[in-house]
Design an enzyme around this catalytic site. Sequence first.
Site, PDB file in Angstrom:
ATOM      1  N   LYS A 105      10.554 -25.693 -35.679  1.00  0.00           N
ATOM      2  CA  LYS A 105       9.687 -24.845 -36.497  1.00  0.00           C
ATOM      3  C   LYS A 105      10.317 -24.609 -37.878  1.00  0.00           C
ATOM      4  CE  LYS A 105       7.691 -22.450 -32.470  1.00  0.00           C
ATOM      5  NZ  LYS A 105       7.345 -21.130 -31.888  1.00  0.00           N
ATOM      6  N   TYR A 130      -2.616 -24.222 -32.402  1.00  0.00           N
ATOM      7  CA  TYR A 130      -2.436 -23.019 -31.570  1.00  0.00           C
ATOM      8  C   TYR A 130      -3.784 -22.392 -31.172  1.00  0.00           C
ATOM      9  CZ  TYR A 130       2.685 -22.644 -31.868  1.00  0.00           C
ATOM     10  OH  TYR A 130       4.041 -22.841 -31.725  1.00  0.00           O
ATOM     11  N   ASN A 179      11.383 -18.401 -33.361  1.00  0.00           N
ATOM     12  CA  ASN A 179      12.172 -18.867 -32.211  1.00  0.00           C
ATOM     13  C   ASN A 179      12.463 -20.374 -32.244  1.00  0.00           C
ATOM     14  OD1 ASN A 179       9.658 -19.750 -31.555  1.00  0.00           O
ATOM     15  ND2 ASN A 179       9.456 -18.585 -29.665  1.00  0.00           N
ATOM     16  N   HIS A 215       9.281 -25.422 -30.590  1.00  0.00           N
ATOM     17  CA  HIS A 215       8.097 -25.435 -29.720  1.00  0.00           C
ATOM     18  C   HIS A 215       8.240 -26.581 -28.732  1.00  0.00           C
ATOM     19  CE1 HIS A 215       3.941 -25.593 -28.330  1.00  0.00           C
ATOM     20  NE2 HIS A 215       4.092 -26.908 -28.400  1.00  0.00           N
ATOM     21  N   GLU A 238      -1.199 -32.170 -27.477  1.00  0.00           N
ATOM     22  CA  GLU A 238      -0.308 -31.878 -28.613  1.00  0.00           C
ATOM     23  C   GLU A 238       0.270 -33.160 -29.227  1.00  0.00           C
ATOM     24  OE1 GLU A 238       2.551 -29.029 -27.173  1.00  0.00           O
ATOM     25  OE2 GLU A 238       1.040 -27.431 -27.067  1.00  0.00           O
TER      26      GLU A 238
HETATM   27  P1  GDP Z   1       6.141 -20.769 -26.131  1.00  0.00           P
HETATM   28  O1  GDP Z   1       5.343 -21.747 -25.307  1.00  0.00           O
HETATM   29  O2  GDP Z   1       7.443 -20.381 -25.485  1.00  0.00           O
HETATM   30  O3  GDP Z   1       6.339 -21.213 -27.566  1.00  0.00           O
HETATM   31  O4  GDP Z   1       5.316 -19.392 -26.188  1.00  0.00           O
HETATM   32  P2  GDP Z   1       3.747 -19.082 -26.333  1.00  0.00           P
HETATM   33  O5  GDP Z   1       2.919 -20.312 -26.175  1.00  0.00           O
HETATM   34  O6  GDP Z   1       3.458 -17.914 -25.454  1.00  0.00           O
HETATM   35  O7  GDP Z   1       3.627 -18.551 -27.834  1.00  0.00           O
HETATM   36  C1  GDP Z   1       3.586 -19.440 -28.922  1.00  0.00           C
HETATM   37  C2  GDP Z   1       4.448 -18.903 -30.027  1.00  0.00           C
HETATM   38  O8  GDP Z   1       3.871 -17.707 -30.529  1.00  0.00           O
HETATM   39  C3  GDP Z   1       5.868 -18.485 -29.624  1.00  0.00           C
HETATM   40  O9  GDP Z   1       6.776 -19.553 -29.553  1.00  0.00           O
HETATM   41  C4  GDP Z   1       6.222 -17.508 -30.729  1.00  0.00           C
HETATM   42  O10 GDP Z   1       6.614 -18.186 -31.942  1.00  0.00           O
HETATM   43  C5  GDP Z   1       4.893 -16.802 -30.956  1.00  0.00           C
HETATM   44  N1  GDP Z   1       4.773 -15.578 -30.141  1.00  0.00           N
HETATM   45  C6  GDP Z   1       4.636 -15.477 -28.788  1.00  0.00           C
HETATM   46  N2  GDP Z   1       4.550 -14.198 -28.395  1.00  0.00           N
HETATM   47  C7  GDP Z   1       4.626 -13.456 -29.546  1.00  0.00           C
HETATM   48  C8  GDP Z   1       4.587 -12.057 -29.813  1.00  0.00           C
HETATM   49  O11 GDP Z   1       4.486 -11.214 -28.915  1.00  0.00           O
HETATM   50  N3  GDP Z   1       4.691 -11.687 -31.133  1.00  0.00           N
HETATM   51  C9  GDP Z   1       4.809 -12.597 -32.147  1.00  0.00           C
HETATM   52  N4  GDP Z   1       4.890 -12.161 -33.421  1.00  0.00           N
HETATM   53  N5  GDP Z   1       4.849 -13.923 -31.927  1.00  0.00           N
HETATM   54  C10 GDP Z   1       4.757 -14.350 -30.644  1.00  0.00           C
END
Ligand code: GDP
Length: 137
Positions: free
Chosen positions: A9, A49, A112, A115, A126
Amino acid sequence: MERTLSIIKPDGVKKNITGEIIRRFETAGLRVAAIKKAHMTKAVAEGFYAVHKGKFFYDELTDFMSEGPVVLMVLEGNDAIALNRKLMGATNFKEADPGTIRADFATSIQFNVVHGSDAPDTAKFEISYFFAETEIF
Ligand code: GDP
């Protein structure tokens, strides 16, 4: 053999840890089958997303993902989807296992660093979102 999409990212690219992240993938037995740098538009990030559309963090997340260049990769290997997720660590870096990419480099739940696809159907979507089959080796 399985394929998964990995993204370093914008925060990871800015930290200049692309090589360190790829080294971890290769050391664990994953192979980089495709790689390119790209700068997503907001619309491209929103399409990627789309599954999160409506969530409170969707707008902030798609701003973040389009604020700077990313490194897009197709990783290939045995159990590549689960292995990549294991190397990445939990979404919330505070819950990520020690030694994972997110535990070592993430600075918030959003920022973080990486991805990774979470299932075979999402991996397929994807990968095809960013790569033509002719770009994957
Ligand atoms: P991943 O599969 O571990 O990347 O997680 P998800 O698919 O649940 O979420 C996608 C991305 O959205 C995450 O990697 C974070 O960058 C962001 N994200 C997820 N949960 C949160 C949240 O509670 N707050 C914020 N600001 N960003 C979030």
